[in-house]
Every structure is written in C-alpha cells, then in structure tokens.
Scaffold this motif. Sequence first.
Motif, mmCIF file in Angstrom:
data_model
loop_
_atom_site.group_PDB
_atom_site.id
_atom_site.type_symbol
_atom_site.label_atom_id
_atom_site.label_comp_id
_atom_site.label_asym_id
_atom_site.label_seq_id
_atom_site.Cartn_x
_atom_site.Cartn_y
_atom_site.Cartn_z
ATOM 1 N N GLY A 25 90.525 64.344 74.479
ATOM 2 C CA GLY A 25 90.449 63.374 75.569
ATOM 3 C C GLY A 25 91.769 63.310 76.304
ATOM 4 N N ASP A 26 91.929 62.311 77.091
ATOM 5 C CA ASP A 26 93.155 62.159 77.870
ATOM 6 C C ASP A 26 94.122 61.179 77.220
ATOM 7 N N ALA A 27 94.006 60.980 75.933
ATOM 8 C CA ALA A 27 94.833 59.981 75.261
ATOM 9 C C ALA A 27 96.279 60.417 75.116
ATOM 10 N N THR A 28 96.556 61.714 75.181
ATOM 11 C CA THR A 28 97.937 62.180 75.013
ATOM 12 C C THR A 28 98.653 62.394 76.344
ATOM 13 N N LEU A 29 98.082 61.913 77.433
ATOM 14 C CA LEU A 29 98.769 61.976 78.722
ATOM 15 C C LEU A 29 100.003 61.077 78.664
ATOM 16 N N PRO A 30 100.980 61.341 79.508
ATOM 17 C CA PRO A 30 102.178 60.489 79.499
ATOM 18 C C PRO A 30 101.829 59.016 79.736
ATOM 19 N N GLY A 31 102.407 58.168 78.940
ATOM 20 C CA GLY A 31 102.159 56.733 79.086
ATOM 21 C C GLY A 31 101.114 56.198 78.138
#
Length: 70
Positions: A25-31
């Motif tokens: 998923g997109d959970a490791t995107l910055p922030g």
Amino acid sequence: MPRFALLLVGLGLLAIILTVALVMGDATLPGRVPLLGAAGLAGFGGLSLVVGLWLLEPGTRVPEAGLRQR
C-alpha cells in the motif's frame, strides 16, 4: 510449551503479512510509516517465526537414568 511456540509462529506470520500490506500500500510514503518501522516489523516477524518453529522442532531425547535401552 507448544502453545507458546504456536503463538510465536502466529505472531510472526501476522507481522509478515502486515509488513507486506504496508509496503504494497502507500503506507511507507514520506510522512506516514517510516521505513525503519516496516523493517523492524519484518525483522520481528521473521525472528518470531524462526524461534517459534525452532521451539516446535523435536530435539534429541536423552534417555532417563535407570532405564535400559534394548
């Protein structure tokens, strides 16, 4: 003892599945979730799985003193 080992195996599998879901998923995107947290979760999952399976592995049985083997 087997209950604790099975609990470790289950926690390990759950942690690895959660790590895969975080990375896919997109959970490791910055922030959001830091990569160090995802790596720590993967490490905990792998270690827990290995220790749980090691505890389930039957070891060499030492015969008790006083009993003769035939």
